[in-house]
Scaffold this motif. Structure first.
Motif, PDB file in Angstrom:
ATOM      1  N   ARG A 322       0.831  -1.195   0.000  1.00 19.62           N
ATOM      2  CA  ARG A 322       0.000   0.000   0.000  1.00 19.62           C
ATOM      3  C   ARG A 322       0.869   1.248   0.000  1.00 19.62           C
ATOM      4  NH1 ARG A 322      -5.016   2.842  -0.243  1.00 19.62           N
ATOM      5  NH2 ARG A 322      -4.934   4.555   1.223  1.00 19.62           N
ATOM      6  N   PRO A 323       0.870   1.991  -1.118  1.00 18.89           N
ATOM      7  CA  PRO A 323       1.657   3.231  -1.117  1.00 18.89           C
ATOM      8  C   PRO A 323       0.874   4.334  -0.406  1.00 18.89           C
ATOM      9  CG  PRO A 323       0.676   2.821  -3.286  1.00 18.89           C
ATOM     10  CD  PRO A 323       0.155   1.756  -2.372  1.00 18.89           C
ATOM     11  N   GLN A 324       1.538   5.052   0.433  1.00 20.73           N
ATOM     12  CA  GLN A 324       0.956   6.269   1.006  1.00 20.73           C
ATOM     13  C   GLN A 324       2.012   7.101   1.703  1.00 20.73           C
ATOM     14  OE1 GLN A 324      -3.214   7.020   2.112  1.00 20.73           O
ATOM     15  NE2 GLN A 324      -2.453   6.799   4.169  1.00 20.73           N
ATOM     16  N   GLY A 325       1.990   8.390   1.425  1.00 24.96           N
ATOM     17  CA  GLY A 325       2.907   9.315   2.087  1.00 24.96           C
ATOM     18  C   GLY A 325       4.349   9.137   1.657  1.00 24.96           C
ATOM     19  N   ARG A 326       5.212   9.883   2.302  1.00 21.35           N
ATOM     20  CA  ARG A 326       6.634   9.897   1.991  1.00 21.35           C
ATOM     21  C   ARG A 326       7.426   9.847   3.284  1.00 21.35           C
ATOM     22  NH1 ARG A 326       3.370  12.515  -0.825  1.00 21.35           N
ATOM     23  NH2 ARG A 326       3.298  12.056  -3.030  1.00 21.35           N
ATOM     24  N   MET A 337       5.072   8.187  -3.786  1.00 20.29           N
ATOM     25  CA  MET A 337       4.754   7.736  -2.429  1.00 20.29           C
ATOM     26  C   MET A 337       5.561   6.475  -2.121  1.00 20.29           C
ATOM     27  SD  MET A 337       0.689   8.451  -1.947  1.00 20.29           S
ATOM     28  CE  MET A 337      -0.070   7.790  -3.426  1.00 20.29           C
ATOM     29  N   GLN A 414      -5.022  -0.975  12.870  1.00 27.37           N
ATOM     30  CA  GLN A 414      -4.408   0.346  12.754  1.00 27.37           C
ATOM     31  C   GLN A 414      -3.519   0.451  11.515  1.00 27.37           C
ATOM     32  OE1 GLN A 414      -5.499   2.513  14.848  1.00 27.37           O
ATOM     33  NE2 GLN A 414      -4.251   4.276  14.365  1.00 27.37           N
ATOM     34  N   TYR A 419      -9.595   1.254   6.259  1.00 26.24           N
ATOM     35  CA  TYR A 419      -9.943  -0.032   5.640  1.00 26.24           C
ATOM     36  C   TYR A 419      -9.983  -1.147   6.687  1.00 26.24           C
ATOM     37  CZ  TYR A 419      -9.226   2.279   1.164  1.00 26.24           C
ATOM     38  OH  TYR A 419      -9.336   3.131   0.098  1.00 26.24           O
TER      39      TYR A 419
ATOM     40  N   ALA B 168      -5.764   8.123  -0.722  1.00 35.60           N
ATOM     41  CA  ALA B 168      -5.144   9.107   0.164  1.00 35.60           C
ATOM     42  C   ALA B 168      -5.948   9.215   1.448  1.00 35.60           C
ATOM     43  CB  ALA B 168      -5.059  10.467  -0.539  1.00 35.60           C
ATOM     44  N   GLY B 169      -5.510   8.494   2.450  1.00 38.74           N
ATOM     45  CA  GLY B 169      -6.165   8.556   3.745  1.00 38.74           C
ATOM     46  C   GLY B 169      -5.495   9.628   4.581  1.00 38.74           C
ATOM     47  N   SER B 170      -4.405   9.232   5.225  1.00 37.14           N
ATOM     48  CA  SER B 170      -3.674  10.196   6.065  1.00 37.14           C
ATOM     49  C   SER B 170      -2.909  11.202   5.219  1.00 37.14           C
ATOM     50  CB  SER B 170      -2.696   9.452   6.969  1.00 37.14           C
ATOM     51  OG  SER B 170      -3.397   8.705   7.928  1.00 37.14           O
ATOM     52  N   SER B 171      -2.662  10.878   3.970  1.00 36.44           N
ATOM     53  CA  SER B 171      -1.786  11.701   3.146  1.00 36.44           C
ATOM     54  C   SER B 171      -2.589  12.642   2.261  1.00 36.44           C
ATOM     55  CB  SER B 171      -0.930  10.761   2.290  1.00 36.44           C
ATOM     56  OG  SER B 171      -0.173  11.490   1.379  1.00 36.44           O
ATOM     57  N   THR B 443      -4.636   9.797  12.605  1.00 34.91           N
ATOM     58  CA  THR B 443      -4.378   8.515  13.280  1.00 34.91           C
ATOM     59  C   THR B 443      -3.529   8.747  14.531  1.00 34.91           C
ATOM     60  OG1 THR B 443      -2.297   8.128  12.130  1.00 34.91           O
ATOM     61  CG2 THR B 443      -4.307   7.328  11.051  1.00 34.91           C
TER      62      THR B 443
END
Lengths: 599, 599
Positions: A322-326, A337, A414, A419, B168-171, B443
């Motif tokens: 799952r890609p998300q953020g950096r 990401m 968490q 999801y 894009a959840g937290s991001s 979160t």
């Protein structure tokens, strides 16, 4: 990757940590070697993945229904159980003399666990049937065994345990179900039983209930409890199904988890006679039941562990995809990401799950190994030692995974974020399923009282001494490795604190106050035992590393990191707990019911 | 006893601990006194008990359904919300200039909380509407406000927050929803929004979505986000409902808890134009959204707290009325059973719940009071101080109750045993509902980064200094009481450890490693703040005791016991946490994704 079992780790725990190969050399298990066991686990894994896992979520959302006095269950459940039966796997829980496979308990528990992770609710039917069958085998008359056991061993009929009643959950002394002796030696059973998993359904021709009841005139309390076999349908002399035995399904309980297992309120002898047969001696019910409970409690610990494992594997797989953020230091929003497994707190959550789940897994397999020692050790001394260690560790086996692998499940949710909180993903179901394990097979508090009030003191403290000795052996093996030196010291100090705590508490004038914080002791002593298990694993990992298989490099360094994690993040917590227990704090103990809200 | 609110404790917290009477003397709140506030809370309590609580379990089991592109919700929800609206309670969240009641935030949060405990899922519609309305009021143009606000304030139309997207959840930097300017100054909104609570239903004539989107050409990342008002139905110039605004309901999410709140995946501009109106300046979306989030985060903390409270009150009531077992030293099984509130471990579980829930409750009301200070304090200095404290404490307000009042809910289940695990009792629902609170409104990990990476350092550490000063004041007041002497020392030492930890960590060469254990810092610092809150309560309880009202004797001694409990059972845990954070441990931080399972 499979999300129900990590075979590399299972091998590591069974063979490298707990020397299963050594066990397999014994006469009792001479039909098995690593290859044949691999084959059994392969079969189990593929059946669990193909027939059990696919509908676990659907079953959770389509729980058994009470319709016209009968239970309706989605057909997939029976299909899965039939596949299990046709593969002969019900026999995995029994010895040859019962028509079973006589597998080491280590292997039986491991194969069963794969199915638990795949679909917990369905496996409850198997687990209960095996428990009832083993109890019947251990305590029943030859006649009773001849009539019921073959069908149960084959998985044609299922079994249940009927202990609790609506007014008596943990307090079995107060059960009211009555057993009146009839002229033919059988008994008329009257009463209501609560929380009966698998208590009624139409999946098998018969259901064999193992029921605790009191014979009129028996001593008060637990000393007057007897055990009875009470079938749903009576069985004719030729083994065919006879008339109904008048066990009325009074209702279904609707649980937060384990929703696929029918859980019943049953009325015995309400609409006609419910006939039961004494299993073991009169008034011997509780000890006969406990005979079976020993393994059951280890199995509950295993279930709690592998429900934790399911969440861990699923969230790990998710995090790696799952890609998300950096990264925190990357302030360029146009850069790609990263996978969330790159984020420090996600790593921490995954590592916490790993440390809890794999630590508990090691303990459960160690306990299973002790069960194997009880029936296969080559000296009486070894058998006695195994029994002592098992008695002492059983409350921890049952309770520690219930507490900390539930915590692992909380973290799995968490990791998935929003999801994870939805029923479209399995992690919230694991969390709901696992919450049961503090409650059944003895509540958390009861195991606290058991370990602190009984087990640490039994046989003049022999069990605790035996444990201390085993821990010392591991420390001694670990001291050969510089990098484990600090852990050896910490574990030694923690074990000393266990002993000091028990000494302080033994000074208490009021024995009830001495046990007032027993649950806190149980959890903290569990942490010490799991720290020991991690040191054992670290030694095994270093041994493995020394063999230099490049494929295993990441695996072993992960094990060493998890050990370090447990010693740095978790073990230091016990100091405050032991100090509290030692202090005989009476803040809660002396509280009146009025003080909570002021009236 | 009421199982949704303890009015005696609410009074204690509002007036005796946090001096609401003093606040009510200010000009801004001059229309209110204790009597009028009591009347508002009485009305809220009876409406919550009569109209909200009775169907909370039924709603949980009969969640909104997606039928032919529309959402069907059981009629009780609309009835309850209409009763709330007709009583004028939507106005409780607004100032006079918006047509609201201008209640102190302390009171608004408290009355809202009573409804949350009664039926969490229903109150989400209220909470979101009030949030959207306040955001519109703060940032919207006069024209937009005139068109939408009166309907929202009255509760005729509901509101939502549309931030997250599937990828894009937290991001939020990575949201893709597009807003293209049209000739008339409005925008065409295109994109998909995820996790939208209250996102679609037929209960109101219109739904007002507050949507984050990017205008083509805007800066990358969060600096290019703008905020738009996008109604479900367009609104004609005369205020009447116009044509549909083409927001398609793509599906419902099925959560573990909060099941009564419709939670949607929404497609904007897919089947036709979805027209939106800019709220605040272009590219100012995030700061405008955060403007509203401040109070929302405190409110989430309040929700987590009072869901914990619901479990506490229910399990307390149950424990005081459920007979089972006997005292440990009583070996006579024929003696009568005692109520389970007599058992030491049940007392411990009830006390843990009390300490967590009432400790958190005190913090949330303190934070609400700070929100009131921001708009009513008599000097700029006081306002600045309130702002600093609020900035620092907001991550704890949001996160600590999410973690520890969930733990309280876990214990409430345990007090009820098997019953607690069934849906026939509300405690398992509380547990499921509360699990959301770690996830939404930032979160747990994000609040850890917020407090440790930003808040403790902001304005040269001024917020942390202000907190240390407030804690010192409480310690100084407490030192007048001998029995609190030890607590004063412990709190002082813990606060020192907070500061030492931050100092150690500031030496880190790698800023990412410095923050790697920020979540652990967040929880531990939360414990210190809650210990402070308990000392505050203890001082208030001793003051109350001194007044010698016999009716309150048990209430005050319970408060003092809970304070002692927190200092003996909980606060000592932070030492290990702070030592760990100080050590800049990199065990998890350096782990590769392969090391978890070996490939």
């Amino acid at each position: 990757m499979s999300t129900i079992v990590n075979r590399r780790d299972l091998d590591f725990l069974m063979y490298e940590t707990h020397n299963l190969d050594e066990l397999l050399e014994r006469e009792r298990y001479s039909d098995y070697d690593k290859e044949s066991i691999d084959a059994i686990l392969d079969l189990s894994q593929s059946m669990a993945q193909d027939k059990f896992q696919p509908f676990a979520g659907y079953l959770d959302q389509n729980e058994p229904k009470y319709i016209d006095g009968k239970v309706e269950i989605i057909p997939e459940v029976k299909e899965a159980l039939n596949a299990y039966k046709e593969a002969g796997l019900f026999a995995s829980g029994y010895d040859y003399d019962m028509g079973g496979m006589q597998l080491p308990c280590v292997v039986h528990q491991s194969l069963s666990a794969i199915f638990v992770t795949a679909n917990t609710s369905v496996t409850n039917y198997i687990f209960l049937t095996q428990g009832a069958t083993n109890m019947l085998n251990a305590c029943g008359s030859d006649e009773l065994k001849a009539k019921y056991m073959p069908k149960m061993v084959a998985g044609d009929w299922y079994g249940t345990m009927c202990l609790s009643e609506p007014q008596a959950g943990s307090s079995l002394a107060d059960i009211r179900t009555k057993a009146e002796k009839l002229d033919d030696g059988s008994y008329k059973i009257t009463g209501t039983k609560m929380w009966i998993s698998g208590g009624d359904h139409e999946m098998t021709d018969n259901i064999v209930h193992m029921v605790l009841a009191k014979i009129p005139g028996a001593p008060a309390g637990v000393k007057g409890i007897s055990l009875f076999l009470v079938p749903k349908h009576r069985v004719n002399d030729d083994g065919s199904i006879g008339e109904p035995n008048n066990i009325a399904l009074a209702g279904l309980n609707h649980k937060m988890g384990h929703k696929g297992t029918t859980n019943c309120l049953l009325n015995f002898g309400e609409s006609g006679d419910s006939i039961g047969y004494l299993v073991g001696g009169e008034n011997q019910g509780l000890s006969n039941m406990f005979h079976m409970m020993k393994e059951a409690r280890v199995a509950v610990g295993m279930a709690a562990t592998v429900i934790g494992l399911g969440g861990y594997l699923y969230s790990l797989d998710y995090a790696r995809n799952r890609p998300q953020g950096r990264h925190l230091t990357n302030k360029n929003p146009e850069s790609p990401m990263v996978m969330i497994s790159e984020h420090a707190d996600v790593k921490r959550m995954l590592m916490t799950q790993k440390a809890f789940v794999e630590g508990a897994h090691s303990l459960i397999l160690y306990a299973a190994r002790l069960l194997d020692e009880q029936v296969s050790a080559e000296s009486e001394e070894e058998k006695t030692k195994a029994t002592l260690l098992l008695e002492l560790l059983t409350p921890i086996c049952k309770s520690w995974p219930s507490e900390f692998c539930l915590e692992a499940n909380k973290l799995a949710i968490q990791v998935l974020g929003g999801y994870g909180y939805t029923r479209e993903y399995p992690v919230e179901r694991y969390y709901r399923d696992n919450r049961l394990n503090h409650i059944h097979e003895g509540t958390h508090a009861i195991h606290g009282l058991d370990i602190m009030g009984r087990k640490v003191r039994m046989a003049d403290g022999a069990a605790l001494k035996a444990l201390a000795l085993e821990i010392k052996k591991t420390i001694s093996a670990a001291s050969a490795h510089d990098q484990l030196g600090r852990h050896c010291q910490d574990l030694g100090a923690a074990m000393q604190q266990v002993q000091q705590t028990l000494e302080s508490v033994s000074q208490a004038v009021d024995p009830s106050l001495a046990l007032a914080n027993a649950t806190i002791f149980l959890d903290a002593m569990g942490h010490v035992v799991i720290a020991w298990m991690w040191l054992k694993q670290a030694v095994a990992a270093l041994d493995g590393q020394a063999k230099g298989n490049a494929n295993d490099a990441a695996f072993y360094s992960g094990k060493l990191a998890a050990c370090k994690f447990f010693y740095r993040y978790e073990l230091p917590k016990v100091k405050a707990s032991f100090e509290l227990v030692s202090s005989l704090d009476d803040t809660c103990f002396n509280l009146t019911a009025e003080e909570f809200i002021g009236h």
